[in-house]
Design a protein around this motif. Structure first.
Motif, PDB file in Angstrom:
ATOM      1  N   THR A 130       0.836  -1.202   0.000  1.00 56.84           N
ATOM      2  CA  THR A 130       0.000   0.000   0.000  1.00 56.84           C
ATOM      3  C   THR A 130       0.871   1.252   0.000  1.00 56.84           C
ATOM      4  O   THR A 130       0.607   2.204  -0.726  1.00 56.84           O
ATOM      5  N   GLY A 131       1.923   1.250   0.785  1.00 54.02           N
ATOM      6  CA  GLY A 131       2.834   2.387   0.819  1.00 54.02           C
ATOM      7  C   GLY A 131       3.514   2.607  -0.520  1.00 54.02           C
ATOM      8  O   GLY A 131       3.650   3.745  -0.984  1.00 54.02           O
ATOM      9  N   GLU A 132       3.928   1.526  -1.149  1.00 52.26           N
ATOM     10  CA  GLU A 132       4.562   1.609  -2.462  1.00 52.26           C
ATOM     11  C   GLU A 132       3.592   2.162  -3.494  1.00 52.26           C
ATOM     12  O   GLU A 132       3.946   3.015  -4.313  1.00 52.26           O
ATOM     13  N   LEU A 133       2.373   1.659  -3.450  1.00 55.82           N
ATOM     14  CA  LEU A 133       1.352   2.124  -4.380  1.00 55.82           C
ATOM     15  C   LEU A 133       1.067   3.610  -4.176  1.00 55.82           C
ATOM     16  O   LEU A 133       0.937   4.362  -5.145  1.00 55.82           O
ATOM     17  N   THR A 134       0.995   4.031  -2.930  1.00 54.23           N
ATOM     18  CA  THR A 134       0.768   5.442  -2.625  1.00 54.23           C
ATOM     19  C   THR A 134       1.891   6.302  -3.192  1.00 54.23           C
ATOM     20  O   THR A 134       1.635   7.361  -3.786  1.00 54.23           O
ATOM     21  N   LEU A 135       3.124   5.863  -3.023  1.00 59.90           N
ATOM     22  CA  LEU A 135       4.261   6.610  -3.572  1.00 59.90           C
ATOM     23  C   LEU A 135       4.190   6.710  -5.091  1.00 59.90           C
ATOM     24  O   LEU A 135       4.452   7.762  -5.671  1.00 59.90           O
ATOM     25  N   ASN A 161       1.390   9.170  -6.034  1.00 59.03           N
ATOM     26  CA  ASN A 161       1.817  10.545  -5.782  1.00 59.03           C
ATOM     27  C   ASN A 161       2.818  11.014  -6.829  1.00 59.03           C
ATOM     28  O   ASN A 161       2.756  12.162  -7.285  1.00 59.03           O
ATOM     29  N   ALA A 162       3.727  10.145  -7.235  1.00 60.63           N
ATOM     30  CA  ALA A 162       4.701  10.493  -8.276  1.00 60.63           C
ATOM     31  C   ALA A 162       3.988  10.775  -9.598  1.00 60.63           C
ATOM     32  O   ALA A 162       4.318  11.742 -10.300  1.00 60.63           O
ATOM     33  N   ALA A 163       3.002   9.951  -9.927  1.00 61.21           N
ATOM     34  CA  ALA A 163       2.241  10.152 -11.167  1.00 61.21           C
ATOM     35  C   ALA A 163       1.464  11.461 -11.113  1.00 61.21           C
ATOM     36  O   ALA A 163       1.416  12.205 -12.110  1.00 61.21           O
TER      37      ALA A 163
END
Length: 71
Positions: free
Chosen positions: A9-14, A17-19
């Motif tokens: 979930t944290g990776e997906l959030t990052l 946010n980058a996108a």
């Protein structure tokens, strides 16, 4: 929730946010380029302040219409 799920979930959030940040940057570049085109148009036509304001209003309307097409 297990730690593996939390890491994912944290990776997906990052990534999201980058996108988002990349898209914001792209939009800012397009908007800045459009403002430059309008400024050149105003100078080339030697517009008065009132005429320049009307040109900006027309562009604002165009942007709003384009935005509505995306939603």
């Amino acid at each position: 929730m297990g730690s593996a799920e939390g890491d994912y979930t944290g990776e997906l959030t990052l990534m999201l946010n980058a996108a988002r940040n990349e898209e914001r940057g792209n939009r800012a570049q397009v908007f800045a380029a459009r403002l430059e085109v309008i400024a050149c148009f105003i100078i080339q036509k030697e517009m008065t302040g009132t005429e320049a304001a009307e040109a900006l209003r027309q562009e604002a309307t165009r942007i709003q219409n384009e935005s509505g097409d995306l939603h």
